[in-house]
Design a protein around this motif. Structure first.
Motif, PDB file in Angstrom:
ATOM      1  N   LEU A  24      78.963  83.799  44.097  1.00  0.00           N
ATOM      2  CA  LEU A  24      79.956  83.237  45.005  1.00  0.00           C
ATOM      3  C   LEU A  24      79.380  83.058  46.411  1.00  0.00           C
ATOM      4  O   LEU A  24      79.686  82.075  47.093  1.00  0.00           O
ATOM      5  CB  LEU A  24      81.199  84.126  45.052  1.00  0.00           C
ATOM      6  N   GLU A  25      78.536  83.992  46.818  1.00  0.00           N
ATOM      7  CA  GLU A  25      77.902  83.865  48.128  1.00  0.00           C
ATOM      8  C   GLU A  25      76.999  82.634  48.169  1.00  0.00           C
ATOM      9  O   GLU A  25      76.987  81.897  49.158  1.00  0.00           O
ATOM     10  CB  GLU A  25      77.106  85.132  48.441  1.00  0.00           C
ATOM     11  N   ALA A  28      79.117  79.623  48.527  1.00  0.00           N
ATOM     12  CA  ALA A  28      79.632  79.507  49.895  1.00  0.00           C
ATOM     13  C   ALA A  28      78.602  78.862  50.820  1.00  0.00           C
ATOM     14  O   ALA A  28      78.968  78.149  51.765  1.00  0.00           O
ATOM     15  CB  ALA A  28      80.044  80.876  50.427  1.00  0.00           C
ATOM     16  N   GLN A  81      82.010  74.392  47.159  1.00  0.00           N
ATOM     17  CA  GLN A  81      83.238  74.900  47.782  1.00  0.00           C
ATOM     18  C   GLN A  81      84.417  74.755  46.839  1.00  0.00           C
ATOM     19  O   GLN A  81      85.259  75.648  46.748  1.00  0.00           O
ATOM     20  CB  GLN A  81      83.520  74.164  49.104  1.00  0.00           C
ATOM     21  N   LEU A  84      84.311  77.478  44.346  1.00  0.00           N
ATOM     22  CA  LEU A  84      84.804  78.738  44.920  1.00  0.00           C
ATOM     23  C   LEU A  84      86.323  78.837  44.857  1.00  0.00           C
ATOM     24  O   LEU A  84      86.872  79.934  44.762  1.00  0.00           O
ATOM     25  CB  LEU A  84      84.381  78.849  46.388  1.00  0.00           C
ATOM     26  N   SER A  85      86.991  77.706  44.893  1.00  0.00           N
ATOM     27  CA  SER A  85      88.453  77.731  44.929  1.00  0.00           C
ATOM     28  C   SER A  85      89.065  78.288  43.644  1.00  0.00           C
ATOM     29  O   SER A  85      90.249  78.611  43.621  1.00  0.00           O
ATOM     30  CB  SER A  85      89.002  76.332  45.220  1.00  0.00           C
ATOM     31  N   ASP A  90      90.194  86.219  49.171  1.00  0.00           N
ATOM     32  CA  ASP A  90      89.772  87.440  49.864  1.00  0.00           C
ATOM     33  C   ASP A  90      90.322  88.656  49.122  1.00  0.00           C
ATOM     34  O   ASP A  90      91.029  88.530  48.133  1.00  0.00           O
ATOM     35  CB  ASP A  90      90.212  87.429  51.334  1.00  0.00           C
TER      36      ASP A  90
END
Length: 111
Positions: A24-25, A28, A81, A84-85, A90
């Motif tokens: 995930l990083e 991002a 991105q 990631l959604s 968070d």
């Protein structure tokens, strides 16, 4: 973060799933991902990664060679991105989702 920012890709040979968020990083940062052909990697990365057999040195070398010849397409960072959604934004969202699971479980017990 600084290492990812200075990288051209994430290379992650692995045979076991971990609790890390490195995929995930990388997304991002809009980094291409080169990783092991494992179910958990496909779940996390989808078509954002190039995959190799982690038990086959030739597969790994071929994948790296193919990656070096590959040109990151325009819009790749935007696609990352979007990838990631699919995941919670968070830890507050994760906590809320976990609380909802617990609440539904206790609601079923009380019924």
């Amino acid at each position: 973060a600084a290492l990812l920012a200075d990288s051209s890709a994430l290379f992650l040979p692995t045979i076991v799933e971990s609790f890390g968020l490195v995929y995930l990083e990388a997304m991002a940062f809009g980094l291409p991902i080169v990783t092991s052909n494992r179910d958990f990697a496909h779940h996390m990365c989808g078509d954002l990664a190039r995959y190799f057999d982690p038990f086959d040195a030739k597969s790994i070398a071929d994948c790296i060679e193919e990656f070096c010849a590959w040109k990151k397409p325009d819009g790749y960072a935007l696609k990352a991105q979007e990838g990631l959604s699919r995941f919670p934004a968070d830890w507050d969202v994760v906590g809320s989702m976990f609380f909802d699971v617990l609440r539904r479980a206790t609601d079923q017990v009380e019924s």
